[in-house]
Scaffold this motif. Structure first.
Motif, PDB file in Angstrom:
ATOM      1  N   ARG A 131       9.517  18.532  31.733  1.00 26.94           N
ATOM      2  CA  ARG A 131      10.955  18.587  31.457  1.00 26.94           C
ATOM      3  C   ARG A 131      11.149  19.205  30.083  1.00 26.94           C
ATOM      4  NH1 ARG A 131      12.617  18.084  36.405  1.00 26.94           N
ATOM      5  NH2 ARG A 131      12.127  16.087  37.330  1.00 26.94           N
ATOM      6  N   ARG A 132      12.197  19.981  29.949  1.00 28.37           N
ATOM      7  CA  ARG A 132      12.465  20.681  28.697  1.00 28.37           C
ATOM      8  C   ARG A 132      13.883  20.388  28.228  1.00 28.37           C
ATOM      9  NH1 ARG A 132       8.505  24.345  27.989  1.00 28.37           N
ATOM     10  NH2 ARG A 132       7.267  24.828  29.807  1.00 28.37           N
ATOM     11  N   ALA A 133      14.059  20.461  26.920  1.00 29.03           N
ATOM     12  CA  ALA A 133      15.385  20.322  26.326  1.00 29.03           C
ATOM     13  C   ALA A 133      15.435  21.185  25.077  1.00 29.03           C
ATOM     14  CB  ALA A 133      15.681  18.871  25.974  1.00 29.03           C
ATOM     15  N   GLU A 134      16.616  21.648  24.777  1.00 25.97           N
ATOM     16  CA  GLU A 134      16.841  22.417  23.560  1.00 25.97           C
ATOM     17  C   GLU A 134      18.162  21.946  22.979  1.00 25.97           C
ATOM     18  OE1 GLU A 134      17.710  27.023  22.468  1.00 25.97           O
ATOM     19  OE2 GLU A 134      16.110  26.630  23.903  1.00 25.97           O
ATOM     20  N   ALA A 135      18.193  21.732  21.677  1.00 29.24           N
ATOM     21  CA  ALA A 135      19.410  21.270  21.022  1.00 29.24           C
ATOM     22  C   ALA A 135      19.567  21.996  19.693  1.00 29.24           C
ATOM     23  CB  ALA A 135      19.351  19.764  20.778  1.00 29.24           C
ATOM     24  N   LEU A 136      20.797  22.114  19.252  1.00 32.24           N
ATOM     25  CA  LEU A 136      21.124  22.756  17.989  1.00 32.24           C
ATOM     26  C   LEU A 136      21.707  21.723  17.040  1.00 32.24           C
ATOM     27  CD1 LEU A 136      22.981  25.867  19.458  1.00 32.24           C
ATOM     28  CD2 LEU A 136      20.606  25.742  18.760  1.00 32.24           C
ATOM     29  N   ASP A 137      21.511  21.941  15.743  1.00 32.19           N
ATOM     30  CA  ASP A 137      22.147  21.064  14.762  1.00 32.19           C
ATOM     31  C   ASP A 137      23.640  21.012  15.034  1.00 32.19           C
ATOM     32  OD1 ASP A 137      20.084  20.096  13.234  1.00 32.19           O
ATOM     33  OD2 ASP A 137      20.169  21.695  11.744  1.00 32.19           O
ATOM     34  N   GLY A 138      24.200  19.821  14.997  1.00 28.73           N
ATOM     35  CA  GLY A 138      25.629  19.670  15.203  1.00 28.73           C
ATOM     36  C   GLY A 138      26.014  19.439  16.652  1.00 28.73           C
ATOM     37  N   SER A 139      25.091  19.649  17.577  1.00 31.32           N
ATOM     38  CA  SER A 139      25.419  19.418  18.991  1.00 31.32           C
ATOM     39  C   SER A 139      24.258  18.741  19.713  1.00 31.32           C
ATOM     40  CB  SER A 139      25.777  20.731  19.675  1.00 31.32           C
ATOM     41  OG  SER A 139      24.659  21.594  19.688  1.00 31.32           O
ATOM     42  N   ILE A 140      23.630  17.779  19.047  1.00 34.48           N
ATOM     43  CA  ILE A 140      22.518  17.049  19.648  1.00 34.48           C
ATOM     44  C   ILE A 140      23.078  15.913  20.485  1.00 34.48           C
ATOM     45  CG2 ILE A 140      20.464  15.667  19.185  1.00 34.48           C
ATOM     46  CD1 ILE A 140      20.166  17.215  16.557  1.00 34.48           C
ATOM     47  N   PRO A 141      22.743  15.863  21.792  1.00 32.11           N
ATOM     48  CA  PRO A 141      23.217  14.753  22.626  1.00 32.11           C
ATOM     49  C   PRO A 141      22.690  13.420  22.107  1.00 32.11           C
ATOM     50  CG  PRO A 141      22.242  16.494  23.973  1.00 32.11           C
ATOM     51  CD  PRO A 141      21.958  16.831  22.542  1.00 32.11           C
ATOM     52  N   ALA A 142      23.474  12.376  22.275  1.00 34.23           N
ATOM     53  CA  ALA A 142      23.116  11.061  21.736  1.00 34.23           C
ATOM     54  C   ALA A 142      21.804  10.546  22.315  1.00 34.23           C
ATOM     55  CB  ALA A 142      24.236  10.067  22.018  1.00 34.23           C
ATOM     56  N   ASP A 143      21.556  10.769  23.606  1.00 34.60           N
ATOM     57  CA  ASP A 143      20.329  10.247  24.203  1.00 34.60           C
ATOM     58  C   ASP A 143      19.084  11.003  23.750  1.00 34.60           C
ATOM     59  OD1 ASP A 143      21.189  12.482  25.528  1.00 34.60           O
ATOM     60  OD2 ASP A 143      20.838  11.710  27.549  1.00 34.60           O
ATOM     61  N   LEU A 144      19.254  12.194  23.186  1.00 37.52           N
ATOM     62  CA  LEU A 144      18.130  12.985  22.698  1.00 37.52           C
ATOM     63  C   LEU A 144      17.903  12.810  21.196  1.00 37.52           C
ATOM     64  CD1 LEU A 144      16.186  15.021  23.995  1.00 37.52           C
ATOM     65  CD2 LEU A 144      17.780  16.812  23.374  1.00 37.52           C
ATOM     66  N   ALA A 145      18.903  12.305  20.482  1.00 40.45           N
ATOM     67  CA  ALA A 145      18.848  12.204  19.020  1.00 40.45           C
ATOM     68  C   ALA A 145      17.698  11.315  18.538  1.00 40.45           C
ATOM     69  CB  ALA A 145      20.178  11.690  18.478  1.00 40.45           C
ATOM     70  N   ALA A 146      17.466  10.174  19.180  1.00 41.52           N
ATOM     71  CA  ALA A 146      16.396   9.275  18.736  1.00 41.52           C
ATOM     72  C   ALA A 146      15.029   9.924  18.893  1.00 41.52           C
ATOM     73  CB  ALA A 146      16.451   7.972  19.525  1.00 41.52           C
ATOM     74  N   LEU A 147      14.812  10.662  19.976  1.00 42.56           N
ATOM     75  CA  LEU A 147      13.544  11.349  20.183  1.00 42.56           C
ATOM     76  C   LEU A 147      13.346  12.450  19.142  1.00 42.56           C
ATOM     77  CD1 LEU A 147      10.989  11.841  21.854  1.00 42.56           C
ATOM     78  CD2 LEU A 147      12.355  13.301  23.356  1.00 42.56           C
ATOM     79  N   ILE A 148      14.391  13.197  18.838  1.00 38.45           N
ATOM     80  CA  ILE A 148      14.289  14.267  17.831  1.00 38.45           C
ATOM     81  C   ILE A 148      13.995  13.679  16.454  1.00 38.45           C
ATOM     82  CG2 ILE A 148      15.634  16.020  16.599  1.00 38.45           C
ATOM     83  CD1 ILE A 148      16.847  16.799  19.289  1.00 38.45           C
ATOM     84  N   ARG A 149      14.622  12.564  16.110  1.00 41.07           N
ATOM     85  CA  ARG A 149      14.341  11.923  14.811  1.00 41.07           C
ATOM     86  C   ARG A 149      12.885  11.481  14.729  1.00 41.07           C
ATOM     87  NH1 ARG A 149      19.433   9.581  15.409  1.00 41.07           N
ATOM     88  NH2 ARG A 149      18.501   7.733  16.322  1.00 41.07           N
ATOM     89  N   ALA A 150      12.373  10.857  15.791  1.00 44.38           N
ATOM     90  CA  ALA A 150      10.988  10.370  15.780  1.00 44.38           C
ATOM     91  C   ALA A 150      10.004  11.539  15.694  1.00 44.38           C
ATOM     92  CB  ALA A 150      10.717   9.541  17.030  1.00 44.38           C
ATOM     93  N   LEU A 151      10.266  12.606  16.413  1.00 42.13           N
ATOM     94  CA  LEU A 151       9.359  13.755  16.388  1.00 42.13           C
ATOM     95  C   LEU A 151       9.451  14.516  15.073  1.00 42.13           C
ATOM     96  CD1 LEU A 151       9.848  15.004  20.044  1.00 42.13           C
ATOM     97  CD2 LEU A 151       7.798  13.945  19.071  1.00 42.13           C
ATOM     98  N   SER A 152      10.624  14.553  14.466  1.00 46.22           N
ATOM     99  CA  SER A 152      10.791  15.249  13.182  1.00 46.22           C
ATOM    100  C   SER A 152       9.965  14.590  12.085  1.00 46.22           C
ATOM    101  CB  SER A 152      12.258  15.283  12.768  1.00 46.22           C
ATOM    102  OG  SER A 152      12.986  16.111  13.636  1.00 46.22           O
ATOM    103  N   ARG A 153       9.786  13.253  12.172  1.00 43.53           N
ATOM    104  CA  ARG A 153       8.958  12.557  11.178  1.00 43.53           C
ATOM    105  C   ARG A 153       7.487  12.935  11.282  1.00 43.53           C
ATOM    106  NH1 ARG A 153      11.973   6.938  11.907  1.00 43.53           N
ATOM    107  NH2 ARG A 153      12.150   7.893  13.868  1.00 43.53           N
TER     108      ARG A 153
END
Length: 158
Positions: A131-153
């Protein structure tokens, strides 16, 4: 230039339907296969749980991590590749976040990318499917935000 020893060949009548990729005008694709990733898509190697790429910024950079099921994390940046290991708890948390992240094959549509913003790409193996997802700053879906924060660390700094 034509060959004087060979008579001119006339093209045959046009086909009754336009053929695209082996499909006639009346036919359509009924397969359930996922489309092949484009050349610039984030690849997910064998044995990997997920891959994450963050690119963009004022001074453009691209950083990538690949998290393997064994807990090893390959961090790639423009300068070097670094290996590190995640504990079982952290790996399980990432797997749960990926399941809840609402990953799909959709791309953001109609959103405007800020010149100094970042693009986040995620590819995760969930069951037998990637499964793939792509998001841009300012338009990150709420259900994807926690995963992006964890991976960014987990991304390499500098």
């Amino acid at each position: 230039m034509s060959d004087p020893n060979r008579p001119e060949e006339q093209p045959g009548p046009p086909p009754s339907g336009l053929a695209l990729g082996g499909l006639g005008a009346g036919a359509y694709d009924t397969s359930l296969r996922q489309p092949a990733p484009a050349a610039d898509d984030l690849s997910l190697p064998r044995g990997a749980l997920l891959a994450f790429r963050k690119s963009g910024g004022l001074r453009f950079r691209s950083r990538t991590i690949i998290v393997f099921r064994s807990g090893w994390v390959l961090q790639s940046s423009c300068a070097e590749d670094v290996l590190r290991h995640l504990g079982d708890d952290a790996l399980a948390k990432l797997a749960r976040l990926a399941l809840r992240g609402g990953l799909s094959r959709q791309r953001p549509a109609g959103t405007r990318h800020a010149p100094d913003g970042h693009t986040y790409e995620i590819a995760a193996r969930i069951g037998r499917h990637v499964r793939r997802a792509e998001a841009l700053d300012g338009s990150i879906p709420a259900d994807l935000a926690a995963l992006i924060r964890a991976l960014s660390r987990l991304l390499p700094s500098a």
